[in-house]
Write a protein that holds these residues in place. Structure first.
Motif, PDB file in Angstrom:
ATOM      1  N   TYR A  71       0.858  -1.191   0.000  1.00  0.00           N
ATOM      2  CA  TYR A  71       0.000   0.000   0.000  1.00  0.00           C
ATOM      3  C   TYR A  71       0.893   1.239   0.000  1.00  0.00           C
ATOM      4  N   SER A  72       0.486   2.254  -0.755  1.00  0.00           N
ATOM      5  CA  SER A  72       1.213   3.517  -0.791  1.00  0.00           C
ATOM      6  C   SER A  72       0.262   4.655  -0.455  1.00  0.00           C
ATOM      7  N   LEU A  73       0.438   5.239   0.724  1.00  0.00           N
ATOM      8  CA  LEU A  73      -0.435   6.303   1.245  1.00  0.00           C
ATOM      9  C   LEU A  73      -1.903   5.940   1.016  1.00  0.00           C
ATOM     10  N   GLU A  74      -2.249   4.760   1.480  1.00  0.00           N
ATOM     11  CA  GLU A  74      -3.607   4.234   1.339  1.00  0.00           C
ATOM     12  C   GLU A  74      -4.515   4.917   2.360  1.00  0.00           C
ATOM     13  N   PRO A  75      -5.646   5.512   1.914  1.00  0.00           N
ATOM     14  CA  PRO A  75      -6.565   6.135   2.876  1.00  0.00           C
ATOM     15  C   PRO A  75      -7.334   5.075   3.660  1.00  0.00           C
ATOM     16  N   VAL A  76      -7.421   5.277   4.971  1.00  0.00           N
ATOM     17  CA  VAL A  76      -8.114   4.343   5.854  1.00  0.00           C
ATOM     18  C   VAL A  76      -8.986   5.155   6.807  1.00  0.00           C
ATOM     19  N   ARG A  77     -10.229   4.738   6.962  1.00  0.00           N
ATOM     20  CA  ARG A  77     -11.131   5.453   7.866  1.00  0.00           C
ATOM     21  C   ARG A  77     -10.719   5.271   9.324  1.00  0.00           C
ATOM     22  N   ASP A 106      -6.619  16.062   7.998  1.00  0.00           N
ATOM     23  CA  ASP A 106      -7.990  16.539   8.192  1.00  0.00           C
ATOM     24  C   ASP A 106      -8.778  16.375   6.898  1.00  0.00           C
ATOM     25  N   GLY A 107     -10.022  16.831   6.906  1.00  0.00           N
ATOM     26  CA  GLY A 107     -10.881  16.643   5.750  1.00  0.00           C
ATOM     27  C   GLY A 107     -10.409  17.344   4.500  1.00  0.00           C
ATOM     28  N   ASP A 108      -9.523  18.333   4.633  1.00  0.00           N
ATOM     29  CA  ASP A 108      -8.998  19.063   3.473  1.00  0.00           C
ATOM     30  C   ASP A 108      -7.654  18.514   2.996  1.00  0.00           C
ATOM     31  N   GLY A 109      -7.161  17.467   3.630  1.00  0.00           N
ATOM     32  CA  GLY A 109      -5.899  16.874   3.211  1.00  0.00           C
ATOM     33  C   GLY A 109      -4.681  17.458   3.882  1.00  0.00           C
ATOM     34  N   ASN A 110      -4.880  18.291   4.902  1.00  0.00           N
ATOM     35  CA  ASN A 110      -3.753  18.850   5.630  1.00  0.00           C
ATOM     36  C   ASN A 110      -3.305  17.861   6.709  1.00  0.00           C
ATOM     37  N   VAL A 111      -2.038  17.473   6.685  1.00  0.00           N
ATOM     38  CA  VAL A 111      -1.530  16.493   7.646  1.00  0.00           C
ATOM     39  C   VAL A 111      -1.402  17.168   9.007  1.00  0.00           C
ATOM     40  N   VAL A 112      -2.064  16.589  10.001  1.00  0.00           N
ATOM     41  CA  VAL A 112      -2.073  17.180  11.339  1.00  0.00           C
ATOM     42  C   VAL A 112      -1.286  16.326  12.336  1.00  0.00           C
ATOM     43  N   TYR A 113      -1.118  15.035  12.041  1.00  0.00           N
ATOM     44  CA  TYR A 113      -0.296  14.161  12.875  1.00  0.00           C
ATOM     45  C   TYR A 113       0.509  13.246  11.969  1.00  0.00           C
ATOM     46  N   ALA A 114       1.690  12.848  12.448  1.00  0.00           N
ATOM     47  CA  ALA A 114       2.532  11.933  11.681  1.00  0.00           C
ATOM     48  C   ALA A 114       3.410  11.146  12.655  1.00  0.00           C
ATOM     49  N   THR A 115       3.868  10.002  12.190  1.00  0.00           N
ATOM     50  CA  THR A 115       4.822   9.195  12.965  1.00  0.00           C
ATOM     51  C   THR A 115       6.215   9.426  12.395  1.00  0.00           C
ATOM     52  N   GLY A 160      11.178  13.065   8.839  1.00  0.00           N
ATOM     53  CA  GLY A 160      11.766  12.135   7.889  1.00  0.00           C
ATOM     54  C   GLY A 160      11.001  12.012   6.590  1.00  0.00           C
ATOM     55  N   TYR A 161      10.047  12.949   6.338  1.00  0.00           N
ATOM     56  CA  TYR A 161       9.257  12.935   5.116  1.00  0.00           C
ATOM     57  C   TYR A 161       9.733  14.040   4.182  1.00  0.00           C
ATOM     58  N   VAL A 162       9.574  13.824   2.889  1.00  0.00           N
ATOM     59  CA  VAL A 162       9.900  14.861   1.914  1.00  0.00           C
ATOM     60  C   VAL A 162       8.800  15.906   1.883  1.00  0.00           C
ATOM     61  N   THR A 163       7.534  15.446   1.971  1.00  0.00           N
ATOM     62  CA  THR A 163       6.392  16.348   1.921  1.00  0.00           C
ATOM     63  C   THR A 163       5.259  15.757   2.729  1.00  0.00           C
ATOM     64  N   PHE A 164       4.312  16.591   3.121  1.00  0.00           N
ATOM     65  CA  PHE A 164       3.097  16.150   3.804  1.00  0.00           C
ATOM     66  C   PHE A 164       1.881  16.288   2.886  1.00  0.00           C
ATOM     67  N   LYS A 165       2.110  16.361   1.585  1.00  0.00           N
ATOM     68  CA  LYS A 165       0.999  16.550   0.655  1.00  0.00           C
ATOM     69  C   LYS A 165       0.188  15.257   0.534  1.00  0.00           C
ATOM     70  N   ILE A 166      -1.126  15.374   0.716  1.00  0.00           N
ATOM     71  CA  ILE A 166      -2.049  14.243   0.607  1.00  0.00           C
ATOM     72  C   ILE A 166      -3.152  14.604  -0.386  1.00  0.00           C
ATOM     73  N   ASP A 167      -3.397  13.694  -1.336  1.00  0.00           N
ATOM     74  CA  ASP A 167      -4.537  13.867  -2.239  1.00  0.00           C
ATOM     75  C   ASP A 167      -5.753  13.229  -1.596  1.00  0.00           C
TER      76      ASP A 167
END
Length: 469
Positions: A71-77, A106-115, A160-167
């Motif tokens: 899986y690559s940035l797979e969305p999960v509820r 969040d609902g707009d794709g802004n990353v608010v938490y990360a590991t 450790g991420y290049v970007t936090f961009k989420i589609d």
């Protein structure tokens, strides 16, 4: 190899005796699930946060320990249970994996938490930075606890991420409700659901029972194939143009009713896979082989062998539907493969079942509770070590040749049930074969069970091997 030839010889004789006397879909079998539990922390105070933004979703990347990405940035509820957050189950074949990305948006794709990832500036703030190893067992649910940090005032590279961009997929494309056929009314059932685009799997979930949203970044004008699989139920397939399906449904869920079926996992390792049935002459069957191939078959004289060549080695979910109420004998699988996850629920009139392969893989258990008319059970060099014949009072033939994994405790219970049924119904001239592959007798049975076998032989005329006298 000698062992295999011996099995084939025994089985050919056994089958002759029984016969004369009376668009590429992914393989689902052997899959489990993984569920993630979030533990939120503050990167500055270490205090646990209490809530996530409304409409927050999880995005994960997972790879096998071999390095193959699953899986690559797979969305999960995400679901909130009390003060905790857990994800919906994510389907994975049994095996060892690594979690490589773990982001909450969040609902707009802004990353608010990360590991954070190992080696990053914030890695020391969590107990187990990524990659995080975990294992999934077949048909089990593994829970993985993952700590996340808030991303406010932090840069992606600090995690450790290049970007936090989420589609973000803005809304479910359609709702799906899967039912199993019932004697009174259809009943919601969980199922494995796939969407295929030009042979590639673009959506793969184990959905719980009920109306479920199907979210995926699809092309409205593209043609997809929907595949639904569930144990003991016939596989469903439908091909559609996405925007046409959405217009057809008009907000209502797509309702799919799955019919009862014989289902099993074909463990394909060799040149071809085969199994056989005997039923009423003229009966017909539909077989979904689990690789996108669907065949229609008619048993002109009642007996029919089914052969299939798969595109490659793997585990394939096979469903057999049709005239199952007149299917009397079933053989799975002799010499050319093995079977796992065998569900016999849809065979109420099954009288004879044989299974075995001589290989170190295959089903380790059988549920025979739905087959009250079973008369013959043949396990030849089988891996089956768990079965119960207490609900099968008509068994007059039991062959466990070479099935050395069967324990003394289970064998004693089987012999006790067999003895009780035989004397209650006066079943004469039956047979029991307990010859071992690595020893003279499987088990071995206790002295009390040996005495029951001796009673069957001396008072009901049963043929017992090895001879208990």
């Amino acid at each position: 190899m000698k062992k295999i030839f011996r099995i084939l010889g025994i089985l050919v004789l056994s089958l002759l005796w029984q016969h004369c006397s009376d668009d590429q879909a992914p393989a689902r079998p052997g899959e489990g699930n993984v569920r993630f539990a979030l533990r939120t922390k503050s990167a500055t105070t270490g205090r646990t946060a209490t809530s996530l933004p409304e409409g927050a979703s999880l995005y994960v990347s997972i790879r096998r320990v071999s390095g193959d990405e699953v899986y690559s940035l797979e969305p999960v509820r995400l679901l909130k249970l009390g003060d905790e957050y857990i994800s919906e189950p994510l389907a994975l074949p049994g095996g060892n994996y690594e979690l490589t990305d773990f982001l909450v948006a969040d609902g707009d794709g802004n990353v608010v938490y990360a590991t954070p990832k190992e080696g990053s500036a914030l890695a020391s703030w969590v107990d187990d930075p990524l990659p995080q190893a975990f294992a999934v067992s077949d048909d089990g649910i593994a829970q993985v606890d993952v700590q996340v940090l808030p991303t406010d005032a932090q840069l992606p590279e600090q995690f450790g991420y290049v970007t936090f961009k989420i589609d973000v997929v803005p809304f479910p494309y359609f709702q799906l409700a899967v039912f199993r056929a019932d004697s009174t009314a259809p009943v919601f059932t969980p199922a494995y659901v796939y969407l295929l685009l030009e042979g590639d799997t673009v959506y793969h979930r184990h959905l719980p029972a009920g109306n479920q949203p199907i979210r995926f970044p699809g092309n409205p004008e593209a043609t997809y194939t929907l595949v639904i699989q569930s144990n003991a139920l016939a596989t469903y397939q439908r091909t559609f143009v996405l925007q046409d399906l959405v217009a057809e449904l008009n907000g209502a869920p797509l309702q799919v009713v799955l019919q009862p079926a014989l289902t099993f996992t074909a463990l394909y390792r060799f040149d071809f896979f085969q199994f056989w049935t005997e039923s009423m002459p003229g009966s017909s069957f539909t077989i979904d082989w689990g690789d996108g191939t669907v065949g229609e078959y008619t048993a002109d004289n009642g007996y029919i062998e089914f052969h299939h060549i798969y595109p490659g080695s793997g585990d394939y979910h096979v469903s057999v539907s049709g005239d199952l109420d007149v299917l009397w004998r079933l053989g799975l699988v002799f010499g050319f493969g093995a079977s796992d996850q065998i569900f016999l629920n849809a065979l109420p009139n099954l009288r004879s079942l044989g299974t075995g392969s001589g290989y170190d893989f295959g089903a380790d258990s059988l549920d025979l509770s739905h087959n009250p008319k079973l008369e013959v059970l043949s396990l030849f060099y089988s891996n089956v070590r768990y079965f119960d014949i207490s609900n099968n009072p008509q068994i007059i033939g039991l062959e466990l040749i070479g099935s050395d994994d069967i324990s003394t405790a289970l064998l004693d219970q089987v012999i006790a049930d067999l003895h009780q049924h035989a004397f209650e119904l006066t079943l004469e001239q039956g047979y029991v074969n307990l010859e071992g592959g690595e020893s003279s007798i499987i088990g071995p049975p206790s002295s009390e069970a040996i005495e029951l076998l001796r009673d069957l032989k001396n008072n009901l005329g049963w043929n017992v091997l090895p001879d208990p006298n």
